[in-house]
Design a protein around this motif. Sequence first.
Motif, PDB file in Angstrom:
ATOM      1  N   ALA A 140      -3.261  -3.063  -0.551  1.00 61.05           N
ATOM      2  CA  ALA A 140      -2.060  -3.025  -1.401  1.00 61.05           C
ATOM      3  C   ALA A 140      -2.329  -2.236  -2.684  1.00 61.05           C
ATOM      4  O   ALA A 140      -1.500  -1.434  -3.118  1.00 61.05           O
ATOM      5  N   LYS A 141      -3.505  -2.442  -3.265  1.00 59.08           N
ATOM      6  CA  LYS A 141      -3.865  -1.709  -4.486  1.00 59.08           C
ATOM      7  C   LYS A 141      -3.957  -0.208  -4.204  1.00 59.08           C
ATOM      8  O   LYS A 141      -3.443   0.611  -4.975  1.00 59.08           O
ATOM      9  N   GLN A 142      -4.577   0.176  -3.111  1.00 57.37           N
ATOM     10  CA  GLN A 142      -4.703   1.595  -2.765  1.00 57.37           C
ATOM     11  C   GLN A 142      -3.337   2.204  -2.458  1.00 57.37           C
ATOM     12  O   GLN A 142      -3.076   3.348  -2.832  1.00 57.37           O
ATOM     13  N   ASN A 143      -2.463   1.451  -1.809  1.00 57.79           N
ATOM     14  CA  ASN A 143      -1.104   1.942  -1.535  1.00 57.79           C
ATOM     15  C   ASN A 143      -0.348   2.188  -2.839  1.00 57.79           C
ATOM     16  O   ASN A 143       0.351   3.182  -2.987  1.00 57.79           O
ATOM     17  N   TRP A 144      -0.493   1.271  -3.787  1.00 57.58           N
ATOM     18  CA  TRP A 144       0.175   1.438  -5.073  1.00 57.58           C
ATOM     19  C   TRP A 144      -0.361   2.677  -5.784  1.00 57.58           C
ATOM     20  O   TRP A 144       0.398   3.469  -6.330  1.00 57.58           O
ATOM     21  N   GLN A 145      -1.698   2.845  -5.786  1.00 62.02           N
ATOM     22  CA  GLN A 145      -2.293   3.995  -6.459  1.00 62.02           C
ATOM     23  C   GLN A 145      -1.842   5.305  -5.815  1.00 62.02           C
ATOM     24  O   GLN A 145      -1.550   6.273  -6.502  1.00 62.02           O
ATOM     25  N   THR A 146      -1.777   5.334  -4.490  1.00 64.93           N
ATOM     26  CA  THR A 146      -1.337   6.536  -3.783  1.00 64.93           C
ATOM     27  C   THR A 146       0.114   6.869  -4.142  1.00 64.93           C
ATOM     28  O   THR A 146       0.448   8.023  -4.413  1.00 64.93           O
ATOM     29  N   GLU A 147       0.961   5.880  -4.149  1.00 60.62           N
ATOM     30  CA  GLU A 147       2.375   6.092  -4.492  1.00 60.62           C
ATOM     31  C   GLU A 147       2.513   6.538  -5.946  1.00 60.62           C
ATOM     32  O   GLU A 147       3.292   7.441  -6.263  1.00 60.62           O
TER      33      GLU A 147
END
Length: 168
Positions: free
Chosen positions: A41-48
């Motif tokens: 979830a953290k990596q998805n947020w950072q990517t977005e």
Amino acid sequence: MVLLAQSSPGCRSTRPLQIKKATVMLGSSQAEAARLQAEVAKQNWQTENERVVLELFDCRIAIFEAIRHVVAKTMSSGQPDDGTLYEYAEAIEKAPFYFGPDVNEYLERIRIVIIDLMDSNSAIKLHDPAGPKLHYDRMNELNEYYRTAPKLFGPYIQAHQKVGSWQS
């Protein structure tokens, strides 16, 4: 560890409370799965977030380059016309949505300089003695764009994070 207290069968009994110990443990595999979900979830947020920053950068740099093109064209000819003014108006059209009031006030000043250059060219053609001085002053003012614009636009155009840098 959870401690459960249980009283004796009689509500008003004087017998001491009996305490039962129960241990509640979350399985290690469930904890690991939860940790992995949080990391994803953290990596998805950072990517977005990085995608949004890059899209904003692309829009801002496109506006900056369009403005710079018109200024360079005006500086090279010294004779802006209605087409140049229209091209400048198109270049700055979206600027209020991407830049702050400091940049937008400056862009309005550049628009006025372009109009003054058009007027000074007309005055020169009509042999008005004020024409050459007005033209000279406005060309110098427009030339300042190359010093002023990077300072004004720079904070808006810089991407403030490194793409692909993950902090754990």
